[in-house]
Design a protein around this motif. Structure first.
Motif, PDB file in Angstrom:
ATOM      1  N   GLU A 246       0.793  -1.225   0.000  1.00 40.18           N
ATOM      2  CA  GLU A 246       0.000   0.000   0.000  1.00 40.18           C
ATOM      3  C   GLU A 246       0.826   1.277   0.000  1.00 40.18           C
ATOM      4  N   LYS A 247       2.053   1.228   0.522  1.00 32.35           N
ATOM      5  CA  LYS A 247       2.853   2.444   0.630  1.00 32.35           C
ATOM      6  C   LYS A 247       4.239   2.324  -0.009  1.00 32.35           C
ATOM      7  N   ILE A 248       4.941   1.253   0.303  1.00 28.07           N
ATOM      8  CA  ILE A 248       6.356   1.175  -0.083  1.00 28.07           C
ATOM      9  C   ILE A 248       6.532   0.920  -1.573  1.00 28.07           C
ATOM     10  N   LEU A 249       5.851  -0.085  -2.119  1.00 32.25           N
ATOM     11  CA  LEU A 249       6.005  -0.370  -3.545  1.00 32.25           C
ATOM     12  C   LEU A 249       5.623   0.817  -4.434  1.00 32.25           C
ATOM     13  N   PRO A 250       4.494   1.468  -4.178  1.00 34.47           N
ATOM     14  CA  PRO A 250       4.138   2.577  -5.073  1.00 34.47           C
ATOM     15  C   PRO A 250       4.889   3.879  -4.842  1.00 34.47           C
ATOM     16  N   GLU A 251       5.532   4.034  -3.677  1.00 28.76           N
ATOM     17  CA  GLU A 251       6.092   5.343  -3.340  1.00 28.76           C
ATOM     18  C   GLU A 251       7.616   5.407  -3.309  1.00 28.76           C
ATOM     19  N   CYS A 252       8.290   4.271  -3.484  1.00 24.40           N
ATOM     20  CA  CYS A 252       9.759   4.319  -3.479  1.00 24.40           C
ATOM     21  C   CYS A 252      10.321   3.113  -4.213  1.00 24.40           C
ATOM     22  N   GLN A 253      11.637   3.046  -4.278  1.00 23.17           N
ATOM     23  CA  GLN A 253      12.297   1.967  -5.010  1.00 23.17           C
ATOM     24  C   GLN A 253      13.108   1.048  -4.098  1.00 23.17           C
ATOM     25  N   ALA A 254      12.752   0.976  -2.821  1.00 20.77           N
ATOM     26  CA  ALA A 254      13.494   0.117  -1.887  1.00 20.77           C
ATOM     27  C   ALA A 254      13.525  -1.316  -2.408  1.00 20.77           C
ATOM     28  N   GLN A 255      14.743  -1.861  -2.534  1.00 21.80           N
ATOM     29  CA  GLN A 255      14.878  -3.223  -3.069  1.00 21.80           C
ATOM     30  C   GLN A 255      14.495  -4.287  -2.050  1.00 21.80           C
ATOM     31  N   LEU A 256      14.772  -4.019  -0.763  1.00 17.53           N
ATOM     32  CA  LEU A 256      14.512  -5.023   0.272  1.00 17.53           C
ATOM     33  C   LEU A 256      13.765  -4.365   1.425  1.00 17.53           C
ATOM     34  N   THR A 257      12.621  -4.933   1.790  1.00 11.59           N
ATOM     35  CA  THR A 257      11.844  -4.457   2.938  1.00 11.59           C
ATOM     36  C   THR A 257      11.794  -5.560   3.981  1.00 11.59           C
ATOM     37  N   LEU A 258      12.028  -5.186   5.231  1.00 11.59           N
ATOM     38  CA  LEU A 258      11.996  -6.133   6.346  1.00 11.59           C
ATOM     39  C   LEU A 258      10.866  -5.736   7.288  1.00 11.59           C
ATOM     40  N   SER A 259      10.017  -6.711   7.605  1.00 11.13           N
ATOM     41  CA  SER A 259       8.849  -6.472   8.462  1.00 11.13           C
ATOM     42  C   SER A 259       8.697  -7.576   9.486  1.00 11.13           C
ATOM     43  N   GLY A 260       7.687  -7.433  10.322  1.00 13.82           N
ATOM     44  CA  GLY A 260       7.346  -8.429  11.339  1.00 13.82           C
ATOM     45  C   GLY A 260       5.850  -8.399  11.575  1.00 13.82           C
ATOM     46  N   HIS A 261       5.459  -8.202  12.823  1.00 13.11           N
ATOM     47  CA  HIS A 261       4.086  -7.904  13.234  1.00 13.11           C
ATOM     48  C   HIS A 261       3.140  -9.102  13.306  1.00 13.11           C
ATOM     49  N   THR A 262       3.163  -9.993  12.337  1.00 15.09           N
ATOM     50  CA  THR A 262       2.126 -11.030  12.248  1.00 15.09           C
ATOM     51  C   THR A 262       2.341 -12.189  13.214  1.00 15.09           C
ATOM     52  N   HIS A 263       3.573 -12.420  13.644  1.00 15.26           N
ATOM     53  CA  HIS A 263       3.954 -13.572  14.487  1.00 15.26           C
ATOM     54  C   HIS A 263       3.680 -14.894  13.774  1.00 15.26           C
ATOM     55  N   GLY A 264       3.366 -14.818  12.474  1.00 13.85           N
ATOM     56  CA  GLY A 264       2.973 -16.037  11.772  1.00 13.85           C
ATOM     57  C   GLY A 264       1.721 -16.655  12.358  1.00 13.85           C
ATOM     58  N   GLY A 265       0.915 -15.822  13.063  1.00 16.12           N
ATOM     59  CA  GLY A 265      -0.283 -16.334  13.716  1.00 16.12           C
ATOM     60  C   GLY A 265       0.022 -17.181  14.941  1.00 16.12           C
ATOM     61  N   GLN A 266       1.332 -17.390  15.225  1.00 19.77           N
ATOM     62  CA  GLN A 266       1.791 -18.236  16.336  1.00 19.77           C
ATOM     63  C   GLN A 266       1.292 -19.669  16.233  1.00 19.77           C
TER      64      GLN A 266
END
Length: 325
Positions: A246-266
């Protein structure tokens, strides 16, 4: 308020509500002479899974190693080692669980990273949770230091307090991370140099698509002052993976994005996780047009439970497709 009562809610659901629903289902679907045995078996299985996930699964830790290849990577950074960890939730690693955080820190240092990256959710609800863990977290060491961003739990999202108190709590969290010697990025970037070559480590504040998630991330502000010619390779840090599409792909050219948050649902069973119901990218790698997102399934959790989804530490070695290895 929900986060405050997450653990008792989980225990009531796992040990009482779900078994009761299964008992009713067995009574409805099974023959009269067998339903009681079926209900007892289902209840014992659910209790066993809940207790295993709480007592054993939550303590499991895996180190995952990957290469990321990009033609934009400068020559001097070929072989550069990133170690990422996410969603530590140190407020859960208290008392008899303190050794879990120490083990994670030792495991990260043993990888001898060039840089350590933490992608948010250091606390559960309140910055004071960090106090007993400061000495442990200070032990993290990498050549280019530790970079971090804030996750949704690092803001007072789940506390009922006035705006002035919320602002003070965020400032306290920022202060703690900087006292650790971490380079906390708040819609900012940092340039890492090797001779005449350089890469950018950029850190957005949290931006989530789901209701109540903080939306403080600003791509343009994060990368302000950069040009593709001066810094062609960008590593973007963003806690919530929904921001990638929603934000990174359309607004910049960052080759690698690192995220977390989901915990893989545990929780994962035969490749399915409940996180997939809320997030398109909920764990592991996603690639689009030569750009990539890695979503860490996290180190810890607010609720001390993991089943089929161990905590993880990730080592990513950068490789340039322009050079032979």
């Amino acid at each position: 308020m929900i986060a405050r009562f997450a653990i008792p809610f989980f225990l009531i659901m796992g040990l009482v509500v779900v078994p009761l629903l299964l008992v009713l289902l067995c009574r409805w679907l099974m023959p009269r002479r067998h339903w009681r045995k079926g209900a007892v078996a289902c209840t014992l299985i659910i209790w066993g899974l809940v207790l295993y996930g709480h007592l054993v699964g939550y303590q499991q830790l895996e180190v995952h190693r990957y290469d990321f290849v990009s033609e934009d990577l400068p020559k001097a950074f070929d072989g550069y080692r990133i170690v990422q960890f996410s969603d530590a939730h140190v407020g859960t690693m208290t008392g008899s669980r303190q050794w879990l955080l120490q083990r994670a820190v030792d495991s990260i240092n043993a990888l001898k990273p060039d840089v350590i990256i933490f992608t948010g959710d250091l606390q559960n609800l309140h910055p004071d949770e960090l106090q007993e863990h400061m000495e442990t977290l200070r032990q993290l060491h990498a050549k280019d230091g530790v970079y971090s961003i804030l996750g949704n739990h690092d803001y007072p999202t789940y506390l009922d307090c006035d705006e002035a108190t919320k602002a003070a709590l965020v400032k306290q969290m920022i202060l703690y991370e900087r006292e650790l010697g971490w380079k906390l990025l708040l819609n900012e970037h940092s340039i890492v140099r090797r001779g005449s070559d350089s890469i950018v480590i950029a850190g957005m504040e949290n931006w989530g698509s789901m209701k109540r998630m903080p939306r403080k991330g600003d791509v343009k502000k994060t990368l302000a002052g950069l040009s593709p010619d001066s810094c062609p390779f960008i590593i973007m840090l963003q806690h919530d993976p929904s921001a990638w599409d929603e934000k990174i792909l359309p607004e910049c050219q960052a080759q690698l994005t690192l995220s977390g948050h989901t915990h893989g649902g545990q929780f994962e069973l035969f490749g399915w996780s409940p996180a997939s119901l809320s997030y398109k990218e909920w764990g592991g790698w996603t690639y689009k047009d030569g750009r990539a997102l890695y979503v860490s399934t996290g180190l810890g959790a607010l609720i001390p439970f993991r089943l089929g989804m161990p905590g993880e530490i990730v080592q990513i070695t950068l490789k340039s497709s322009n050079f032979e290895h």
